[in-house]
Design a protein around this motif. Structure first.
Motif, PDB file in Angstrom:
ATOM      1  N   SER A 209     -13.072  -0.912  -0.671  1.00 40.80           N
ATOM      2  CA  SER A 209     -13.324  -2.008  -1.614  1.00 40.80           C
ATOM      3  C   SER A 209     -13.537  -1.535  -3.042  1.00 40.80           C
ATOM      4  O   SER A 209     -14.013  -2.305  -3.875  1.00 40.80           O
ATOM      5  N   GLN A 210     -13.222  -0.281  -3.353  1.00 38.49           N
ATOM      6  CA  GLN A 210     -13.380   0.184  -4.735  1.00 38.49           C
ATOM      7  C   GLN A 210     -12.327  -0.453  -5.629  1.00 38.49           C
ATOM      8  O   GLN A 210     -11.204  -0.707  -5.207  1.00 38.49           O
ATOM      9  N   VAL A 211     -12.726  -0.719  -6.887  1.00 39.29           N
ATOM     10  CA  VAL A 211     -11.815  -1.293  -7.883  1.00 39.29           C
ATOM     11  C   VAL A 211     -11.469  -0.191  -8.888  1.00 39.29           C
ATOM     12  O   VAL A 211     -12.341   0.349  -9.564  1.00 39.29           O
ATOM     13  N   GLY A 212     -10.185   0.171  -8.951  1.00 40.73           N
ATOM     14  CA  GLY A 212      -9.760   1.252  -9.838  1.00 40.73           C
ATOM     15  C   GLY A 212      -9.412   0.750 -11.224  1.00 40.73           C
ATOM     16  O   GLY A 212      -8.398   0.081 -11.414  1.00 40.73           O
ATOM     17  N   VAL A 213     -10.260   1.043 -12.217  1.00 36.83           N
ATOM     18  CA  VAL A 213     -10.048   0.627 -13.603  1.00 36.83           C
ATOM     19  C   VAL A 213     -10.055   1.880 -14.475  1.00 36.83           C
ATOM     20  O   VAL A 213     -10.965   2.713 -14.382  1.00 36.83           O
ATOM     21  N   ILE A 214      -9.046   2.039 -15.315  1.00 37.83           N
ATOM     22  CA  ILE A 214      -8.961   3.195 -16.208  1.00 37.83           C
ATOM     23  C   ILE A 214      -9.921   3.017 -17.380  1.00 37.83           C
ATOM     24  O   ILE A 214      -9.902   1.996 -18.062  1.00 37.83           O
TER      25      ILE A 214
ATOM     26  N   SER B  75       0.847  -1.189   0.000  1.00 36.33           N
ATOM     27  CA  SER B  75       0.000   0.000   0.000  1.00 36.33           C
ATOM     28  C   SER B  75       0.884   1.240   0.000  1.00 36.33           C
ATOM     29  O   SER B  75       2.006   1.237   0.506  1.00 36.33           O
ATOM     30  N   PHE B  76       0.357   2.337  -0.592  1.00 39.24           N
ATOM     31  CA  PHE B  76       1.095   3.595  -0.667  1.00 39.24           C
ATOM     32  C   PHE B  76       0.758   4.536   0.485  1.00 39.24           C
ATOM     33  O   PHE B  76       1.180   5.688   0.486  1.00 39.24           O
ATOM     34  N   TRP B  77      -0.007   4.075   1.470  1.00 38.41           N
ATOM     35  CA  TRP B  77      -0.354   4.905   2.613  1.00 38.41           C
ATOM     36  C   TRP B  77       0.880   5.258   3.442  1.00 38.41           C
ATOM     37  O   TRP B  77       1.001   6.359   3.970  1.00 38.41           O
TER      38      TRP B  77
ATOM     39  N   LEU C 160     -13.053   3.523   7.496  1.00 41.60           N
ATOM     40  CA  LEU C 160     -11.815   3.229   6.772  1.00 41.60           C
ATOM     41  C   LEU C 160     -11.036   2.188   7.572  1.00 41.60           C
ATOM     42  O   LEU C 160     -10.537   2.474   8.671  1.00 41.60           O
ATOM     43  N   LYS C 161     -10.909   1.003   7.011  1.00 37.78           N
ATOM     44  CA  LYS C 161     -10.267  -0.094   7.725  1.00 37.78           C
ATOM     45  C   LYS C 161      -8.955  -0.536   7.103  1.00 37.78           C
ATOM     46  O   LYS C 161      -8.207  -1.287   7.715  1.00 37.78           O
ATOM     47  N   THR C 162      -8.675  -0.119   5.875  1.00 36.96           N
ATOM     48  CA  THR C 162      -7.485  -0.590   5.170  1.00 36.96           C
ATOM     49  C   THR C 162      -6.584   0.601   4.857  1.00 36.96           C
ATOM     50  O   THR C 162      -7.051   1.732   4.711  1.00 36.96           O
TER      51      THR C 162
ATOM     52  N   LEU D 143      -5.240   1.169   2.022  1.00 43.03           N
ATOM     53  CA  LEU D 143      -5.606   1.650   0.696  1.00 43.03           C
ATOM     54  C   LEU D 143      -6.720   2.681   0.774  1.00 43.03           C
ATOM     55  O   LEU D 143      -6.698   3.721   0.109  1.00 43.03           O
ATOM     56  N   GLY D 144      -7.726   2.419   1.614  1.00 40.39           N
ATOM     57  CA  GLY D 144      -8.814   3.381   1.788  1.00 40.39           C
ATOM     58  C   GLY D 144      -8.332   4.685   2.388  1.00 40.39           C
ATOM     59  O   GLY D 144      -8.782   5.766   2.004  1.00 40.39           O
ATOM     60  N   ARG D 145      -7.377   4.615   3.346  1.00 43.45           N
ATOM     61  CA  ARG D 145      -6.840   5.853   3.929  1.00 43.45           C
ATOM     62  C   ARG D 145      -6.072   6.653   2.882  1.00 43.45           C
ATOM     63  O   ARG D 145      -6.137   7.885   2.864  1.00 43.45           O
ATOM     64  N   GLY D 146      -5.307   5.948   2.027  1.00 42.66           N
ATOM     65  CA  GLY D 146      -4.578   6.651   0.973  1.00 42.66           C
ATOM     66  C   GLY D 146      -5.512   7.341  -0.001  1.00 42.66           C
ATOM     67  O   GLY D 146      -5.265   8.482  -0.427  1.00 42.66           O
ATOM     68  N   ARG D 147      -6.620   6.678  -0.376  1.00 44.17           N
ATOM     69  CA  ARG D 147      -7.596   7.311  -1.274  1.00 44.17           C
ATOM     70  C   ARG D 147      -8.230   8.533  -0.626  1.00 44.17           C
ATOM     71  O   ARG D 147      -8.425   9.573  -1.269  1.00 44.17           O
ATOM     72  N   ALA D 148      -8.575   8.423   0.663  1.00 42.33           N
ATOM     73  CA  ALA D 148      -9.156   9.573   1.363  1.00 42.33           C
ATOM     74  C   ALA D 148      -8.152  10.723   1.456  1.00 42.33           C
ATOM     75  O   ALA D 148      -8.517  11.901   1.326  1.00 42.33           O
TER      76      ALA D 148
END
Length: 510
Positions: free
Chosen positions: A231-236, A128-130, A156-158, A160-165
């Protein structure tokens, strides 16, 4: 894979052009995406042979890691450019449901994930990049508020979610570019989280951080309380960057008008904001001047009271000094003056004289202060009048700008309605064109079928003539003879022969 180009523009580049285009290319899986303005052009890698660059390079042009970095950098360029243009054309604050904004966060997430080191924990491997984003708090104390807000967000439990926020909060504060530059400049700290050839460790990361400066013109209001960022899936979505030239050419004039109106509206709103800010500043200055005016008025009243008191003291000292002079004359007239009483009287006279001089000096000072205060009061009143006049003028300009803003909004609504009507008319015309093309195709089919039947009929007629030609001619001759004979018989019946006197009775002529 064939090129994805707009309809009616199928390019046929030479090998030199293909080689030149390969230098401005990003690679995705087993195909290439050429960036040409706002176009994406896909080709298979096996169909293209790239000539090597004559200049010496430090990296292999077919290195998969370098290809991934170039890919992500170009996608970041496209997403940032599309987001800025669409946001300016939209002319309002962006929310979480805005599609170009969602795609921008997806691209940034892929950029931050590139080349991450895998850390082993008790629960397995973590990637993760957090952790890299938490470095910003140590390097820039201002970012501590964002980090604390992210940690306090419920749901926010992960990491990844903290990094997105964190990315969303930094964009709303218009500090995303500054924070990215801060951590990219400290590669010694980033090496703990990223590989040596990761995007954040190379020049592409600095380029992306520079591009993020343009996002400071965007206003975003993102609500993350009810959003599931874990749980979001990032697809370009590449379809957002593939444009149809034929469709855009139909509405180019309408889009130009809408863009001009929106630009005027944004300019008026910006001017309105500046005028409102200047009005507020002037109002604050007027309030401060009124407070200072009130304070000076109170001080002037106190000074006037002090002057009156000092004048009373001066009068009292004069009276006392005159009384003492009279008593002194009376003492001189006495035959037996007391020396001690005379000395005390002289001493009191000197003290009273000094006190009188001090009071006169203080009175002069108070009179000077009073004059200065009156002058300052006049200047303040004049300044307040000027400020009030300027405030009235600014309010009139503000009202004029509001009227212009309303007119522009009405124009934009009318243009939108006209564009909708044009779009509906275009769709109806396209449907009619499709129907007419189907009818034309049916008519062409019928025409071809009729031509085939005509050819068959001509062929049958030709065969019939060959087979029965002689018989037909003989029959026609007989028919002509029969017609002549019947015509002669008819004439004979119509014109009976006349009997002459020489012709015996009972003999008929032909």
């Amino acid at each position: 894979m064939s090129d994805l180009t707009p309809q009616g523009e199928t390019p046929t580049p030479t090998s030199d052009k293909i080689t030149q285009a390969a230098r401005e290319t990003i690679y995705l899986c087993n195909f290439r995406v050429s960036v040409d303005g706002e176009w994406l052009c896909l080709r298979e890698l096996n169909d293209i042979s790239l000539t090597p660059d004559p200049e010496p390079t430090h990296e292999d042009p077919k290195d998969p890691i370098a290809i991934e970095r170039l890919n992500l950098m170009n996608m970041a360029k496209l997403s940032i450019k599309g987001l800025i243009e669409s946001a300016l054309n939209l002319g309002r604050t962006l929310d979480s449901d805005y599609a170009p904004l969602q795609q921008f966060f997806v691209v940034m997430e892929h950029c931050l994930k590139h080349g991450l080191k895998t850390k082993k924990t008790f629960l397995g491997q973590n990637k993760s990049f957090w952790g890299a984003l938490e470095l910003v708090e140590k390097l820039t104390p201002e970012a501590g508020e964002i980090t604390a807000s992210v940690k306090d967000l419920p749901g926010l439990k992960t990491p990844l979610g903290r990094g997105r926020a964190w990315l969303r909060l930094a964009l709303m504060q218009k500090k995303l570019s500054d924070y990215m530059k801060t951590i990219i400049n400290r590669k010694d700290l980033l090496s703990e989280f990223y590989e040596a050839n990761a995007l954040m460790m190379e020049e592409e990361g600095a380029v992306i951080a520079g591009l993020l400066v343009g996002l400071n013109v965007i206003d975003a209001n993102l609500c993350m309380k009810g959003e599931d960022l874990d749980s979001q899936v990032g697809v370009i979505d590449f379809s957002m960057y593939l444009k149809d030239g034929g469709h855009s050419s139909k509405s180019a004039e309408g889009d130009g008008q809408i863009t001009a109106i929106l630009d005027q509206k944004n300019y008026v709103e910006e001017l309105n904001r500046h005028l409102s800010a200047s009005v507020n500043n002037l109002q604050a200055k007027v309030d401060a001047l009124e407070k200072s005016n009130t304070k000076l008025t109170e001080e002037l009243a106190v000074a006037n009271n002090r002057i009156i008191t000092l004048q009373e003291d001066v009068e009292r000292v004069k009276e006392e000094s005159s009384y003492q002079l009279e008593s002194r004359k009376a003492c001189r007239s006495d035959s037996a003056p007391d020396g001690q009483v005379l000395g005390e009287t002289r001493k009191q006279l000197k003290e009273e004289t000094l006190l009188r001089l001090d009071v006169e000096k203080e009175l002069e000072v108070q009179i000077g202060m009073k004059q200065e205060m009156e002058l300052s009061m006049k200047m303040l009143e004049k300044d307040v009048c000027e400020k009030q006049d300027a405030l009235v003028e600014l309010r009139e300009q503000l009202e004029d700008l509001r009227v212009i803003n309303q007119q522009l909004s009405h124009k934009s609504q009318s243009v939108d309605a006209g564009s909708k009507h044009k779009t509906e008319a275009i769709s109806r015309l396209e449907e009619k064109i499709n129907q007419m093309s189907g009818t034309v195709k049916q008519m062409e089919t019928r025409c071809k079928q009729a031509e085939r039947e005509r050819g068959l009929a001509l062929e049958a007629n030709r065969l019939f003539k060959e087979e029965f030609g002689d018989k037909i001619e003989s029959l026609q001759v007989e028919v002509e003879q029969l017609r002549k004979h019947s015509a002669a018989l008819l004439r004979g019946r119509r014109d009976p022969p006349k009997t002459s006197p020489k012709t015996p009775v009972g003999q008929k002529g032909e």
